[in-house]
Design a protein around this motif. Structure first.
Motif, PDB file in Angstrom:
ATOM      1  N   GLU A  52       0.833  -1.195   0.000  1.00  0.00           N
ATOM      2  CA  GLU A  52       0.000   0.000   0.000  1.00  0.00           C
ATOM      3  C   GLU A  52       0.873   1.252   0.000  1.00  0.00           C
ATOM      4  OE1 GLU A  52      -3.364   2.241   2.712  1.00  0.00           O
ATOM      5  OE2 GLU A  52      -3.209   0.059   2.832  1.00  0.00           O
ATOM      6  N   TRP A  53       0.471   2.228  -0.810  1.00  0.00           N
ATOM      7  CA  TRP A  53       1.166   3.512  -0.937  1.00  0.00           C
ATOM      8  C   TRP A  53       0.140   4.628  -0.813  1.00  0.00           C
ATOM      9  CZ3 TRP A  53       6.452   3.240  -1.759  1.00  0.00           C
ATOM     10  CH2 TRP A  53       6.950   1.995  -2.170  1.00  0.00           C
ATOM     11  N   ILE A  54       0.618   5.838  -0.515  1.00  0.00           N
ATOM     12  CA  ILE A  54      -0.248   7.013  -0.519  1.00  0.00           C
ATOM     13  C   ILE A  54       0.402   8.115  -1.351  1.00  0.00           C
ATOM     14  CG2 ILE A  54       0.721   7.895   1.662  1.00  0.00           C
ATOM     15  CD1 ILE A  54      -2.122   9.090   2.193  1.00  0.00           C
ATOM     16  N   CYS A  55      -0.404   8.770  -2.161  1.00  0.00           N
ATOM     17  CA  CYS A  55       0.067   9.916  -2.944  1.00  0.00           C
ATOM     18  C   CYS A  55       0.183  11.110  -1.995  1.00  0.00           C
ATOM     19  CB  CYS A  55      -0.910  10.230  -4.072  1.00  0.00           C
ATOM     20  SG  CYS A  55      -1.031   8.944  -5.323  1.00  0.00           S
ATOM     21  N   ASN A  56       1.400  11.454  -1.626  1.00  0.00           N
ATOM     22  CA  ASN A  56       1.637  12.546  -0.688  1.00  0.00           C
ATOM     23  C   ASN A  56       2.639  13.551  -1.244  1.00  0.00           C
ATOM     24  OD1 ASN A  56       1.162  13.729   1.968  1.00  0.00           O
ATOM     25  ND2 ASN A  56       3.302  13.243   2.375  1.00  0.00           N
ATOM     26  N   ASP A  57       2.930  13.458  -2.509  1.00  0.00           N
ATOM     27  CA  ASP A  57       3.894  14.368  -3.118  1.00  0.00           C
ATOM     28  C   ASP A  57       3.570  14.482  -4.602  1.00  0.00           C
ATOM     29  OD1 ASP A  57       6.037  16.092  -3.202  1.00  0.00           O
ATOM     30  OD2 ASP A  57       7.560  14.594  -2.757  1.00  0.00           O
ATOM     31  N   THR A  58       4.129  15.481  -5.221  1.00  0.00           N
ATOM     32  CA  THR A  58       4.020  15.651  -6.665  1.00  0.00           C
ATOM     33  C   THR A  58       5.443  15.838  -7.178  1.00  0.00           C
ATOM     34  OG1 THR A  58       3.745  18.043  -6.441  1.00  0.00           O
ATOM     35  CG2 THR A  58       1.732  16.724  -6.542  1.00  0.00           C
ATOM     36  N   GLY A  59       5.601  15.907  -8.431  1.00  0.00           N
ATOM     37  CA  GLY A  59       6.928  16.122  -8.993  1.00  0.00           C
ATOM     38  C   GLY A  59       6.798  16.816 -10.333  1.00  0.00           C
ATOM     39  N   GLY A  60       7.829  17.493 -10.740  1.00  0.00           N
ATOM     40  CA  GLY A  60       7.799  18.227 -11.993  1.00  0.00           C
ATOM     41  C   GLY A  60       7.576  17.349 -13.208  1.00  0.00           C
ATOM     42  N   LEU A  61       7.901  16.062 -13.099  1.00  0.00           N
ATOM     43  CA  LEU A  61       7.748  15.153 -14.243  1.00  0.00           C
ATOM     44  C   LEU A  61       6.755  14.028 -13.958  1.00  0.00           C
ATOM     45  CD1 LEU A  61      11.510  14.894 -15.259  1.00  0.00           C
ATOM     46  CD2 LEU A  61       9.735  16.310 -16.297  1.00  0.00           C
ATOM     47  N   VAL A  62       5.951  14.178 -12.911  1.00  0.00           N
ATOM     48  CA  VAL A  62       5.016  13.128 -12.515  1.00  0.00           C
ATOM     49  C   VAL A  62       3.593  13.568 -12.855  1.00  0.00           C
ATOM     50  CG1 VAL A  62       4.197  11.676 -10.623  1.00  0.00           C
ATOM     51  CG2 VAL A  62       6.560  12.451 -10.639  1.00  0.00           C
ATOM     52  N   TYR A  63       3.073  13.030 -13.967  1.00  0.00           N
ATOM     53  CA  TYR A  63       1.728  13.370 -14.417  1.00  0.00           C
ATOM     54  C   TYR A  63       1.040  12.136 -14.957  1.00  0.00           C
ATOM     55  CZ  TYR A  63       2.990  18.239 -13.980  1.00  0.00           C
ATOM     56  OH  TYR A  63       3.393  19.440 -13.469  1.00  0.00           O
ATOM     57  N   GLY A  64      -0.273  12.124 -14.856  1.00  0.00           N
ATOM     58  CA  GLY A  64      -1.056  11.027 -15.406  1.00  0.00           C
ATOM     59  C   GLY A  64      -0.730   9.697 -14.760  1.00  0.00           C
ATOM     60  N   ALA A  65      -0.531   8.688 -15.588  1.00  0.00           N
ATOM     61  CA  ALA A  65      -0.318   7.315 -15.125  1.00  0.00           C
ATOM     62  C   ALA A  65       1.154   7.069 -14.808  1.00  0.00           C
ATOM     63  CB  ALA A  65      -0.821   6.330 -16.169  1.00  0.00           C
ATOM     64  N   HIS A  66       1.666   7.815 -13.855  1.00  0.00           N
ATOM     65  CA  HIS A  66       3.062   7.708 -13.422  1.00  0.00           C
ATOM     66  C   HIS A  66       3.079   7.852 -11.908  1.00  0.00           C
ATOM     67  CE1 HIS A  66       7.328   9.757 -13.454  1.00  0.00           C
ATOM     68  NE2 HIS A  66       7.329   8.595 -12.822  1.00  0.00           N
ATOM     69  N   VAL A  67       3.732   6.916 -11.216  1.00  0.00           N
ATOM     70  CA  VAL A  67       3.945   7.033  -9.780  1.00  0.00           C
ATOM     71  C   VAL A  67       5.443   6.971  -9.509  1.00  0.00           C
ATOM     72  CG1 VAL A  67       1.682   6.163  -9.051  1.00  0.00           C
ATOM     73  CG2 VAL A  67       3.546   4.546  -9.405  1.00  0.00           C
ATOM     74  N   ASP A  68       5.890   7.834  -8.627  1.00  0.00           N
ATOM     75  CA  ASP A  68       7.298   7.939  -8.246  1.00  0.00           C
ATOM     76  C   ASP A  68       7.367   7.557  -6.770  1.00  0.00           C
ATOM     77  OD1 ASP A  68       9.985   8.592  -8.752  1.00  0.00           O
ATOM     78  OD2 ASP A  68       9.710  10.693  -8.214  1.00  0.00           O
ATOM     79  N   LEU A  69       7.764   6.332  -6.494  1.00  0.00           N
ATOM     80  CA  LEU A  69       7.742   5.774  -5.142  1.00  0.00           C
ATOM     81  C   LEU A  69       8.901   6.302  -4.304  1.00  0.00           C
ATOM     82  CD1 LEU A  69       7.050   2.080  -6.177  1.00  0.00           C
ATOM     83  CD2 LEU A  69       5.372   3.890  -5.704  1.00  0.00           C
ATOM     84  N   PHE A  70       8.649   6.548  -3.016  1.00  0.00           N
ATOM     85  CA  PHE A  70       9.703   7.040  -2.130  1.00  0.00           C
ATOM     86  C   PHE A  70      10.340   5.898  -1.349  1.00  0.00           C
ATOM     87  CE2 PHE A  70      11.171   8.300   2.065  1.00  0.00           C
ATOM     88  CZ  PHE A  70      12.180   9.164   1.698  1.00  0.00           C
ATOM     89  N   PHE A  71      11.672   5.910  -1.290  1.00  0.00           N
ATOM     90  CA  PHE A  71      12.450   4.982  -0.470  1.00  0.00           C
ATOM     91  C   PHE A  71      13.490   5.784   0.305  1.00  0.00           C
ATOM     92  CE2 PHE A  71      10.869   2.435  -3.943  1.00  0.00           C
ATOM     93  CZ  PHE A  71      10.455   1.272  -3.312  1.00  0.00           C
ATOM     94  N   TRP A  72      13.721   5.436   1.561  1.00  0.00           N
ATOM     95  CA  TRP A  72      14.750   6.124   2.336  1.00  0.00           C
ATOM     96  C   TRP A  72      16.128   5.882   1.738  1.00  0.00           C
ATOM     97  CZ3 TRP A  72      13.752  10.064   5.179  1.00  0.00           C
ATOM     98  CH2 TRP A  72      12.542  10.157   5.869  1.00  0.00           C
TER      99      TRP A  72
END
Length: 94
Positions: A52-72
């Protein structure tokens, strides 16, 4: 999760701390299980590859059907992509 929920094909990337250690765009502090998503999805939760993930950020190149997952750790991000690839199917949670 609804049984009739449809999977959505997405492009998957990751980011890590460092170098991206600042506050995310959403209300939660930076943490595991978060993803940068299209701004329209802020706050929505989803399942991708059994996690499970939550959308808690955006990015300059993250639009539409794209997810950018965060890892420490960057190495964890690379390991995730090695195991699952850059194409996935997420299921939105209600």
């Amino acid at each position: 999760m609804a049984e009739d929920a449809e999977a959505v094909a997405v492009y998957v990337t990751f980011y890590s701390c460092p170098p991206y250690c600042g506050d995310p765009s959403g209300p939660l502090p930076l943490g595991s299980g978060q993803a940068a998503c299209d701004p329209a999805y802020m706050g929505r939760r989803f399942i991708l590859n059994g996690q499970e993930w939550i959308c808690n950020d955006t990015g300059g190149l993250v639009y539409g059907a794209h997810v950018d997952l965060f890892f420490w750790l960057e190495s964890d991000g690379w390991a995730y992509l090695a195991a699952h690839g850059t194409e996935g199917a997420l299921t939105w949670l209600e």
